[in-house]
Scaffold this active site. Structure first.
Site, short mmCIF file in Angstrom:
data_model
loop_
_atom_site.label_atom_id
_atom_site.label_comp_id
_atom_site.label_asym_id
_atom_site.label_seq_id
_atom_site.Cartn_x
_atom_site.Cartn_y
_atom_site.Cartn_z
N ARG A 162 -45.65 26.06 -17.01
CA ARG A 162 -46.29 25.83 -18.46
C ARG A 162 -47.21 26.95 -18.73
NH1 ARG A 162 -51.80 23.16 -17.32
NH2 ARG A 162 -51.99 23.45 -15.27
N GLU A 209 -47.56 13.19 -32.00
CA GLU A 209 -46.33 13.84 -31.47
C GLU A 209 -45.12 13.71 -32.53
OE1 GLU A 209 -48.44 13.21 -27.71
OE2 GLU A 209 -47.93 11.89 -29.30
N PHE A 259 -43.96 12.45 -24.33
CA PHE A 259 -44.27 12.21 -25.51
C PHE A 259 -43.45 12.99 -26.53
CE2 PHE A 259 -48.05 11.71 -22.92
CZ PHE A 259 -47.98 10.20 -22.88
N HIS A 263 -45.36 19.45 -18.45
CA HIS A 263 -45.66 18.45 -17.63
C HIS A 263 -44.49 17.16 -17.23
CE1 HIS A 263 -49.54 20.03 -18.71
NE2 HIS A 263 -50.17 19.31 -17.74
N ASP A 280 -51.53 11.89 -12.78
CA ASP A 280 -51.32 11.01 -14.26
C ASP A 280 -50.62 9.73 -14.28
OD1 ASP A 280 -52.91 13.18 -15.24
OD2 ASP A 280 -51.58 14.14 -16.25
N ARG A 292 -46.07 21.07 -14.61
CA ARG A 292 -47.31 21.42 -14.11
C ARG A 292 -47.61 22.13 -12.93
NH1 ARG A 292 -51.48 16.32 -13.47
NH2 ARG A 292 -53.54 17.42 -13.36
#
Length: 311
Positions: free
Chosen positions: A7, A55, A80, A106, A114, A164
C-alpha cells in the site's frame, strides 16, 4: 531483508506517476492516511478528491472522470472497493469498459486487528467475474510500483490489490520489468510447481529452498496478473512437473487457485492443491499470527507440497 507494505508502494508510485502524467486524478474514500494517497493529496490538491466514506459514489465519480479521457485511480479498502461497490464497478466501469484503475488496499486477513468485516478474502473472486476486468496482485514494493506505472499506460478497467502488512522486497529494481499477463518463474524445479501471488510469493521461494534440502525440486512461479492469466506458463509447468500447489491470501473459492484449476483441468489435467483461506471468515488478531493460524506461511506451503507429492 527490507520490508515494505505494498500500500505504501502504491502511494509512492502515484507520486511518481503524476510527474509524467499531467492528466492523472486520484480519488479516495476518506482513508488516504491508510491507502497512502495522503502525500499525493498534499502535493497535488487540484488533482485529488476525497469523496468521503462513499465508495460507491467515488467509483461513479471515477467513471465520470475516465469518460472524459483522463487517467483516474480510485482508492479504498478492498472490502469496500470490491465488495460494497461491486454493482458500481460492474455496471459503471466494467460494462462501458472505462479506464478506471481501482487501488484496493488492505486486502486479505493480514489486515489483522480490523477483523472479519475488513479482511477481504473474496475480492479476486468478485473481480474475476466482471468481463474485461484486469486483476493485478503484486508481491513486493518493486513489483507494486512497476505495476502502477505500467497500468497507467494500459487502457481498460483494472483492479490493483495491495496489502497492509510489510513484505520482503526481493525483486531487483534495476532489472525488474513488469509484463501484464506474464507470470515470472522465480525458481526452476521438476517435482512440483508452487504457484503463488501477492504476499505468499516470497514464502513460496523460502519453501522451495527448504524442500530442496529435503530432496524435493520445486518450481516457483509468481503470478502477479491473475486476469488475464498466463495460461501458457501454467500449462508448461503442469506438463513438466505433474503437480501444482497454489498459494494465495484469498479464499480458496474463486481466487487464483480456482483460475489455475480451471485451466489445468481442461488442458493439462494434473493434481492441484489450493492453499488459502478456507470457507470461513477471519477474525481480529495480529496479522502475522493470523497468517500462521490460517497456514499462510512457508511451513503451510511445505505441508501442501508434501501432500500433493504424496498423491
Amino acid at each position: 531483508m527490507e520490508k515494505i507494505a505494498t500500500r505504501i508502494s502504491y502511494g509512492n508510485a502515484l507520486n511518481e506517476l503524476v510527474k509524467i502524467r499531467p492528466d492523472l486524478f486520484v480519488l479516495d474514500a476518506d482513508v488516504s492516511h491508510a491507502t497512502m494517497t495522503l502525500t499525493f493529496a498534499k502535493e497535488n490538491p487540484e488533482r485529488f478528491f476525497n469523496c468521503g466514506i462513499q465508495e460507491c459514489n467515488m467509483l461513479g465519480v471515477a467513471a465520470g472522470i475516465a469518460s472524459t479521457g483522463r487517467l483516474v485511480f480510485a482508492s479504498a479498502f478492498a472490502m469496500f472497493a470490491a465488495g460494497r461497490a461491486f454493482e458500481i464497478v460492474r455496471n459503471s466501469i466494467g460494462y462501458p469498459k472505462l479506464n478506471v484503475k481501482i487501488g484496493a488496499t488492505h486486502a486479505g486477513i493480514s489486515v489483522g486487528e480490523d477483523g472479519a468485516s475488513h479482511q477481504c478474502c473474496e475480492d479476486i473472486a468478485l473481480m474475476r467475474t466482471i468481463p474485461g476486468m484486469t486483476i493485478i496482485n503484486p508481491a513486493d514494493d518493486v513489483e507494486a510500483r512497476a505495476a502502477v506505472l505500467a497500468m497507467a499506460d494500459y487502457e481498460g478497467p483494472t483492479y490493483l490489490r495491495f496489502g497492509r502488512l510489510p513484505v520482503p522486497v526481493f525483486n531487483n529494481p534495476d532489472t525488474y520489468k513488469f509484463e501484464l499477463g506474464k507470470g515470472v518463474t522465480l525458481r526452476d524445479g521438476d517435482d512440483v510447481t508452487i504457484i503463488a501471488t501477492g504476499l505468499l510469493v516470497y514464502p513460496a521461494v523460502e519453501a522451495a529452498e527448504e524442500l530442496a534440502r529435503e530432496g524435493i525440486s520445486a518450481r516457483v512461479i509468481n503470478i502477479h496478473t491473475i486476469k488475464p492469466l498466463d495460461e501458457e506458463l501454467i500449462l508448461k509447468a503442469a506438463r513438466e512437473t505433474g503437480k501444482i500447489v497454489v498459494a494465495e491470501e484469498h479464499s480458496v473459492i474463486g481466487g487464483l487457485g480456482s483460475a489455475v484449476a480451471d485451466v489445468v483441468s481442461e488442458k493439462a489435467p494434473v493434481p492441484v492443491v489450493k492453499l488459502g483461506v478456507n470457507d470461513e471468515f477471519g477474525h481480529s488478531g495480529p496479522a502475522v499470527q493470523l497468517l500462521e493460524e490460517f497456514g499462510l506461511t512457508t511451513a503451510g506451503i511445505i505441508e501442501k507440497v508434501k501432500k500433493v507429492i504424496g498423491k
